[in-house]
Design a protein around this motif. Structure first.
Motif, mmCIF file in Angstrom:
data_model
loop_
_atom_site.group_PDB
_atom_site.id
_atom_site.type_symbol
_atom_site.label_atom_id
_atom_site.label_comp_id
_atom_site.label_asym_id
_atom_site.label_seq_id
_atom_site.Cartn_x
_atom_site.Cartn_y
_atom_site.Cartn_z
ATOM 1 N N ALA A 250 0.835 -1.204 0.000
ATOM 2 C CA ALA A 250 0.000 0.000 0.000
ATOM 3 C C ALA A 250 0.866 1.249 0.000
ATOM 4 O O ALA A 250 1.949 1.269 0.594
ATOM 5 C CB ALA A 250 -0.916 -0.007 1.226
ATOM 6 N N ASN A 251 0.366 2.266 -0.659
ATOM 7 C CA ASN A 251 1.076 3.554 -0.711
ATOM 8 C C ASN A 251 0.762 4.355 0.552
ATOM 9 O O ASN A 251 -0.092 5.246 0.558
ATOM 10 C CB ASN A 251 0.660 4.325 -1.970
ATOM 11 N N ILE A 252 1.440 4.001 1.640
ATOM 12 C CA ILE A 252 1.224 4.680 2.927
ATOM 13 C C ILE A 252 2.573 5.092 3.496
ATOM 14 O O ILE A 252 3.599 4.489 3.186
ATOM 15 C CB ILE A 252 0.481 3.765 3.940
ATOM 16 N N ASP A 253 2.558 6.137 4.339
ATOM 17 C CA ASP A 253 3.832 6.613 4.889
ATOM 18 C C ASP A 253 4.319 5.678 5.997
ATOM 19 O O ASP A 253 3.599 4.797 6.470
ATOM 20 C CB ASP A 253 3.717 8.056 5.380
ATOM 21 N N GLU A 254 5.545 5.868 6.397
ATOM 22 C CA GLU A 254 6.190 4.959 7.348
ATOM 23 C C GLU A 254 5.475 4.952 8.708
ATOM 24 O O GLU A 254 5.375 3.903 9.358
ATOM 25 C CB GLU A 254 7.655 5.356 7.528
ATOM 26 N N THR A 255 4.958 6.111 9.113
ATOM 27 C CA THR A 255 4.271 6.188 10.405
ATOM 28 C C THR A 255 3.016 5.338 10.410
ATOM 29 O O THR A 255 2.757 4.570 11.352
ATOM 30 C CB THR A 255 3.908 7.657 10.734
ATOM 31 N N LEU A 256 2.210 5.457 9.348
ATOM 32 C CA LEU A 256 0.981 4.668 9.248
ATOM 33 C C LEU A 256 1.311 3.186 9.087
ATOM 34 O O LEU A 256 0.643 2.330 9.676
ATOM 35 C CB LEU A 256 0.133 5.157 8.076
ATOM 36 N N LYS A 257 2.337 2.884 8.315
ATOM 37 C CA LYS A 257 2.758 1.488 8.130
ATOM 38 C C LYS A 257 3.105 0.851 9.477
ATOM 39 O O LYS A 257 2.660 -0.255 9.797
ATOM 40 C CB LYS A 257 3.969 1.440 7.195
ATOM 41 N N GLU A 258 3.873 1.561 10.271
ATOM 42 C CA GLU A 258 4.274 1.049 11.587
ATOM 43 C C GLU A 258 3.067 0.899 12.503
ATOM 44 O O GLU A 258 2.938 -0.090 13.227
ATOM 45 C CB GLU A 258 5.298 2.012 12.204
ATOM 46 N N GLN A 259 2.171 1.886 12.449
ATOM 47 C CA GLN A 259 0.962 1.849 13.279
ATOM 48 C C GLN A 259 0.085 0.649 12.902
ATOM 49 O O GLN A 259 -0.391 -0.088 13.782
ATOM 50 C CB GLN A 259 0.183 3.154 13.090
ATOM 51 N N LEU A 260 -0.095 0.439 11.618
ATOM 52 C CA LEU A 260 -0.925 -0.660 11.128
ATOM 53 C C LEU A 260 -0.331 -2.009 11.538
ATOM 54 O O LEU A 260 -1.036 -2.896 12.043
ATOM 55 C CB LEU A 260 -1.036 -0.567 9.604
ATOM 56 N N GLU A 261 0.970 -2.167 11.350
ATOM 57 C CA GLU A 261 1.634 -3.421 11.705
ATOM 58 C C GLU A 261 1.556 -3.681 13.204
ATOM 59 O O GLU A 261 1.250 -4.790 13.638
ATOM 60 C CB GLU A 261 3.096 -3.379 11.253
ATOM 61 N N ASN A 262 1.825 -2.653 14.008
ATOM 62 C CA ASN A 262 1.817 -2.834 15.458
ATOM 63 C C ASN A 262 0.434 -3.199 15.982
ATOM 64 O O ASN A 262 0.291 -4.069 16.853
ATOM 65 C CB ASN A 262 2.328 -1.569 16.151
ATOM 66 N N LYS A 263 -0.592 -2.533 15.455
ATOM 67 C CA LYS A 263 -1.959 -2.822 15.907
ATOM 68 C C LYS A 263 -2.388 -4.224 15.485
ATOM 69 O O LYS A 263 -3.005 -4.964 16.263
ATOM 70 C CB LYS A 263 -2.927 -1.763 15.370
ATOM 71 N N ALA A 264 -2.058 -4.592 14.243
ATOM 72 C CA ALA A 264 -2.427 -5.923 13.760
ATOM 73 C C ALA A 264 -1.726 -7.012 14.571
ATOM 74 O O ALA A 264 -2.344 -8.013 14.941
ATOM 75 C CB ALA A 264 -2.082 -6.048 12.277
ATOM 76 N N MET A 265 -0.438 -6.811 14.869
ATOM 77 C CA MET A 265 0.289 -7.819 15.647
ATOM 78 C C MET A 265 -0.196 -7.864 17.092
ATOM 79 O O MET A 265 -0.247 -8.937 17.705
ATOM 80 C CB MET A 265 1.797 -7.547 15.574
ATOM 81 N N TYR A 266 -0.581 -6.713 17.644
ATOM 82 C CA TYR A 266 -1.127 -6.678 19.004
ATOM 83 C C TYR A 266 -2.421 -7.497 19.066
ATOM 84 O O TYR A 266 -2.615 -8.312 19.978
ATOM 85 C CB TYR A 266 -1.396 -5.234 19.427
ATOM 86 N N ILE A 267 -3.304 -7.276 18.084
ATOM 87 C CA ILE A 267 -4.572 -8.006 18.051
ATOM 88 C C ILE A 267 -4.321 -9.500 17.864
ATOM 89 O O ILE A 267 -4.940 -10.336 18.537
ATOM 90 C CB ILE A 267 -5.485 -7.442 16.934
ATOM 91 N N TYR A 268 -3.416 -9.856 16.972
ATOM 92 C CA TYR A 268 -3.055 -11.261 16.737
ATOM 93 C C TYR A 268 -2.607 -11.908 18.051
ATOM 94 O O TYR A 268 -3.069 -12.990 18.427
ATOM 95 C CB TYR A 268 -1.935 -11.312 15.700
ATOM 96 N N ARG A 269 -1.692 -11.229 18.738
ATOM 97 C CA ARG A 269 -1.125 -11.787 19.972
ATOM 98 C C ARG A 269 -2.198 -11.947 21.052
ATOM 99 O O ARG A 269 -2.285 -12.983 21.714
ATOM 100 C CB ARG A 269 -0.006 -10.883 20.470
ATOM 101 N N HIS A 270 -3.031 -10.922 21.217
ATOM 102 C CA HIS A 270 -3.987 -10.938 22.324
ATOM 103 C C HIS A 270 -5.250 -11.747 22.021
ATOM 104 O O HIS A 270 -5.989 -12.096 22.952
ATOM 105 C CB HIS A 270 -4.329 -9.505 22.733
#
Length: 335
Positions: A250-270
């Protein structure tokens, strides 16, 4: 020695055909020098393996085994099951509970997590409690329980999405813009499921991201932005070439990319997910807030589906990717 792997495909839902396509991709991508792959088709009427002569060999459900060869009657048992079924009974926890009782490892989330994530309303409530992502306002209806159009419209603003609570591939989903469309949309969704979820429409960019765990470490795949020519990412948009533009990465900036990855991994883990899952989000246009849509614990993986796109965008081959998932499942079970 080669390990015997059962590849489950089919299922009881309208996603049967998509499941067959997913299984074809996985079967083609797995290393046949390492594994004996037995593609097993599951329908309401029968569970069977189709051999090289196109002969159906019934699965013995007592121990999930096959007897192959009229004379030798060789009994095939499986070291692991690679589940490639969308919808019931492969994505809602039923087949996982059966395999758990037999002690056979499998590549997806366990029965409890699968059942929870398959129920969109219940999953939303749990994810909301994590306080890491926004959730659209919604109303949950159950067949046989009374409901009122007025009460629904008091709680939600139009437009809304009306969808079966437990279904995939956008089957039975409608976007409702005016009051007159609401009741027909509810009735349409009830034809697919006994529960219906009505959610407020969040205007924005649809982003989806694959997450998986190997050797105890979580990994996020490159995100995809979904741009549909249809009103929304419906069944036609998902499976008809040219109707949807899927941009990976996706054409997204690094901040949004990091936010998306962190939230998705948090949900996966929990949520205690296993295997590869795909999480769908909306980036709200005016606020740039991320809204959670759903978790797909058995995402479509036909050749041009989103997860294979993301794997290739990460610089990896499907052969390596599926091999890692399978080996991790085998290793985790034997540890």
């Amino acid at each position: 020695m080669k390990k015997n792997i059962a590849l489950l495909a089919g299922g009881y839902s309208g996603e049967y055909v998509i499941s067959i396509q997913t299984a074809e991709t996985i079967e083609k991508s797995l290393d046949h020098n390492l594994y004996n792959i037995y593609k097993i088709i599951i329908t309401k009427d029968e569970w069977y393996y189709l051999d090289k002569k196109n002969k159906k060999i019934a699965v013995d459900k007592n121990d999930f085994s096959l007897k192959i060869g009229r004379i030798s009657g060789e009994k095939i048992k499986f070291e692991c099951v690679f589940i490639a079924m969308h919808g019931t009974p492969g994505e809602d926890g039923k087949i996982q509970g059966y395999l758990d009782m037999l002690g056979i490892p499998y590549t997806t989330c366990n029965s409890i997590v699968s059942a929870l994530t398959f129920n969109k309303s219940y999953c939303n409530k749990v994810v909301k409690s994590f306080n890491v992502v926004h959730i659209a306002n919604s109303v949950h209806l159950i067949k046989g329980e009374p409901y009122s159009m007025g009460a629904i419209l008091d709680q939600l603003k139009l437009p809304v999405f009306v969808k079966p609570n437990e279904s995939g591939s956008s089957l039975g989903v409608s976007k409702v813009k005016n009051v007159e469309e609401l009741l027909p949309a509810i009735e349409k969704a009830f034809r697919e499921d006994n529960q219906v979820l009505i959610e407020e429409f969040i205007e924005g960019r649809e982003l989806t991201i694959g997450v998986y765990r190997v050797n105890g470490y979580l990994h996020a795949l490159p995100a995809t932005e979904i741009v549909s020519k249809n009103e929304f990412f419906d069944y036609e948009a998902k499976y008809t070439p040219g109707v949807t533009n899927e941009i990976t990465p996706a054409n997204i900036d690094e901040t949004l990319k990091e936010q998306l990855e962190n939230k998705a991994m948090y949900i996966y883990r929990h949520l205690n997910c296993r295997g590869v899952v795909r999480m769908d989000f909306i980036l709200q246009r005016l606020t740039n807030k991320l809204f959670f849509l759903e978790v797909n614990t058995m995402p479509g993986q036909s050749e041009n589906s989103i997860v294979p796109q993301q794997v290739r965008a990460s610089g990896r081959t499907l052969k390596d990717f599926y091999g890692e998932l399978l080996e991790d499942c085998l290793k985790t079970h034997s540890a």
